[in-house]
Each structure stands twice: as C-alpha cells, then as structure tokens.
Scaffold this motif. Structure first.
Motif, PDB file in Angstrom:
ATOM      1  N   MET A   1     123.428  14.661   9.983  1.00  0.00           N
ATOM      2  CA  MET A   1     122.106  15.365  10.567  1.00  0.00           C
ATOM      3  C   MET A   1     122.295  16.788  10.526  1.00  0.00           C
ATOM      4  SD  MET A   1     121.280  15.255  14.744  1.00  0.00           S
ATOM      5  CE  MET A   1     121.423  13.343  14.615  1.00  0.00           C
ATOM      6  N   ASN A   2     121.445  17.457   9.842  1.00  0.00           N
ATOM      7  CA  ASN A   2     121.440  18.954   9.621  1.00  0.00           C
ATOM      8  C   ASN A   2     121.064  19.663  10.798  1.00  0.00           C
ATOM      9  OD1 ASN A   2     118.544  18.932   9.543  1.00  0.00           O
ATOM     10  ND2 ASN A   2     118.650  18.562   7.519  1.00  0.00           N
ATOM     11  N   LYS A   3     120.956  21.032  10.496  1.00  0.00           N
ATOM     12  CA  LYS A   3     120.882  22.174  11.503  1.00  0.00           C
ATOM     13  C   LYS A   3     119.282  21.961  12.001  1.00  0.00           C
ATOM     14  CE  LYS A   3     121.106  27.170  12.439  1.00  0.00           C
ATOM     15  NZ  LYS A   3     121.621  28.221  11.871  1.00  0.00           N
ATOM     16  N   THR A   4     118.361  21.690  11.280  1.00  0.00           N
ATOM     17  CA  THR A   4     116.923  21.545  11.639  1.00  0.00           C
ATOM     18  C   THR A   4     116.799  20.534  12.728  1.00  0.00           C
ATOM     19  OG1 THR A   4     116.088  22.665   9.734  1.00  0.00           O
ATOM     20  CG2 THR A   4     114.575  21.223  10.998  1.00  0.00           C
ATOM     21  N   GLN A   5     117.607  19.212  12.411  1.00  0.00           N
ATOM     22  CA  GLN A   5     117.508  18.074  13.139  1.00  0.00           C
ATOM     23  C   GLN A   5     118.033  18.274  14.555  1.00  0.00           C
ATOM     24  OE1 GLN A   5     119.063  15.716   9.890  1.00  0.00           O
ATOM     25  NE2 GLN A   5     117.423  14.449   9.860  1.00  0.00           N
TER      26      GLN A   5
ATOM     27  N   LEU B   1     118.260  19.821  20.552  1.00  0.00           N
ATOM     28  CA  LEU B   1     118.962  20.982  21.382  1.00  0.00           C
ATOM     29  C   LEU B   1     118.190  22.066  21.500  1.00  0.00           C
ATOM     30  CD1 LEU B   1     122.700  20.961  20.258  1.00  0.00           C
ATOM     31  CD2 LEU B   1     121.821  19.837  22.121  1.00  0.00           C
ATOM     32  N   HIS B   2     118.064  22.588  22.879  1.00  0.00           N
ATOM     33  CA  HIS B   2     117.330  23.836  23.005  1.00  0.00           C
ATOM     34  C   HIS B   2     118.119  24.982  22.460  1.00  0.00           C
ATOM     35  CE1 HIS B   2     114.006  22.565  25.241  1.00  0.00           C
ATOM     36  NE2 HIS B   2     114.835  21.649  25.821  1.00  0.00           N
ATOM     37  N   HIS B   3     119.434  24.909  22.181  1.00  0.00           N
ATOM     38  CA  HIS B   3     120.368  26.083  21.731  1.00  0.00           C
ATOM     39  C   HIS B   3     119.700  26.564  20.351  1.00  0.00           C
ATOM     40  CE1 HIS B   3     122.556  23.414  24.592  1.00  0.00           C
ATOM     41  NE2 HIS B   3     123.136  24.558  24.738  1.00  0.00           N
ATOM     42  N   ARG B   4     119.787  27.818  20.231  1.00  0.00           N
ATOM     43  CA  ARG B   4     119.434  28.518  18.952  1.00  0.00           C
ATOM     44  C   ARG B   4     120.560  29.572  18.702  1.00  0.00           C
ATOM     45  NH1 ARG B   4     116.925  24.633  19.061  1.00  0.00           N
ATOM     46  NH2 ARG B   4     114.450  24.639  18.956  1.00  0.00           N
ATOM     47  N   ASP B   5     120.658  30.021  17.264  1.00  0.00           N
ATOM     48  CA  ASP B   5     121.616  31.109  17.017  1.00  0.00           C
ATOM     49  C   ASP B   5     121.281  32.122  17.717  1.00  0.00           C
ATOM     50  OD1 ASP B   5     122.744  29.565  15.076  1.00  0.00           O
ATOM     51  OD2 ASP B   5     121.130  30.213  13.454  1.00  0.00           O
ATOM     52  N   PRO B   6     122.345  32.905  18.257  1.00  0.00           N
ATOM     53  CA  PRO B   6     123.651  32.894  17.992  1.00  0.00           C
ATOM     54  C   PRO B   6     124.603  31.890  18.406  1.00  0.00           C
ATOM     55  CG  PRO B   6     123.480  34.722  18.969  1.00  0.00           C
ATOM     56  CD  PRO B   6     122.196  34.240  18.843  1.00  0.00           C
TER      57      PRO B   6
ATOM     58  N   VAL C   1     123.408  16.363  21.862  1.00  0.00           N
ATOM     59  CA  VAL C   1     122.778  15.743  20.806  1.00  0.00           C
ATOM     60  C   VAL C   1     122.988  14.024  20.993  1.00  0.00           C
ATOM     61  CG1 VAL C   1     123.189  15.042  18.399  1.00  0.00           C
ATOM     62  CG2 VAL C   1     123.121  17.566  19.028  1.00  0.00           C
ATOM     63  N   LEU C   2     124.012  13.580  21.433  1.00  0.00           N
ATOM     64  CA  LEU C   2     124.286  12.112  21.699  1.00  0.00           C
ATOM     65  C   LEU C   2     123.068  11.653  22.864  1.00  0.00           C
ATOM     66  CD1 LEU C   2     127.250   9.977  21.786  1.00  0.00           C
ATOM     67  CD2 LEU C   2     125.639  10.056  23.630  1.00  0.00           C
TER      68      LEU C   2
END
Length: 156
Positions: A1-5, A10-15, A68-69
């Motif tokens: 599963m990559n970052k986009t997926q 998840l609601h979390h974003r960089d950073p 994620v799980l």
C-alpha cells in the motif's frame, strides 16, 4: 500500500504522516514502514548534532499503522475515504498500556512496525506492537484505539 492509499485511510498528512508504506496486512495484523528523509521536523531539536527519534513519534507510527488496519478491515463505514467520508474519526488513541524503548532509534533508513490486534470490543481496539530498525528490536508497545464521532474533533 503506497502513500496515496494510506492517506485515503488516515486523516494524517505531511509533516505528521508517519506511515510511508504498508508491506503486509490482514484483519488482525499489519506491517508498515517509516522511511526517514533525515529532515523530519521532530528531530531538528531532538537533539542538535545527535538526532534521535522521540519515543512519542515511535508510538505515533504504531498508532497510525493500527489506524490503517482499523479503517481497512473494521470500519463502521463501507468504503471509508478520509477525503470524503464524514461522521467518523477512526483509530483515535485511547490509552497507552505500556511502552518499552529498548534502544535509540536514529532518523535514517527504514523503521518497521509489526502491529497486532489483540482484542476488539465494539469500537475499542487493543493492540501490541514491535518496532524494528535494521532487524533490531527497538521498542515494544501496547495501546488502545477507539472509533468516535468526528464531532469530538471538530467541536460541532
């Protein structure tokens, strides 16, 4: 599963997004990676000239992995998508039952989390986690997450 997926779950974003990749998952366990760039915000002052990943960020990495799980396999909403679905905040940290940090984690290479669902009671999920760097066990954690209404987060 990559970052986009991962960002769809998840609601979390960089950073603040700690999960770079999910390498393995099923309804009871997940393995994920955090790939360090060496430029993470949380190591700039922890500590200058001797960067160390804070234990709180190791916990956050495991919490996000467990999130994620939960979202992928135990969501109360079919086809949950963090960009579109409203009404639920999934995998909110409820309690840390224990955290044992066995040695220092440097912000380099990959950090691997092996997270297992121990118990599920309605919207409460209990997990255990082991964290590795270069195949060396760095931390063992036990914690609980809960699915709640997103009203708690937005103050509505």
């Amino acid at each position: 599963m990559n970052k986009t997926q991962i960002q769809e779950l998840l609601h979390h974003r960089d950073p603040y997004l700690m999960v770079s990749e999910v390498t393995k998952s099923n309804e009871n366990e997940i393995e994920s990676l955090k790939t360090f760039s060496g430029d993470e915000f949380f190591v700039k002052g922890h500590f200058p000239n001797a960067p160390v990943v804070p234990g709180a960020m190791i916990q956050e990495f495991c919490t996000q992995s467990a999130g994620v799980l939960i979202t992928k396999y135990h969501s109360p909403v079919k086809d949950y998508n963090s960009n579109k679905t409203k009404g639920w905040a999934l995998g909110v940290l409820n309690k840390v039952q224990g955290a044992k940090y066995l040695s220092i984690v440097k912000p380099q290479g990959d950090l691997k989390a092996k997270v297992k669902l121990i118990d599920k009671m309605d919207n409460l999920f209990k997990f255990s986690a082991e964290v590795y760097q270069e195949d060396e066990l760095k931390a063992k954690l036990k914690f609980s997450l809960v699915n709640i209404s997103d009203d708690y987060l937005t103050g509505e």
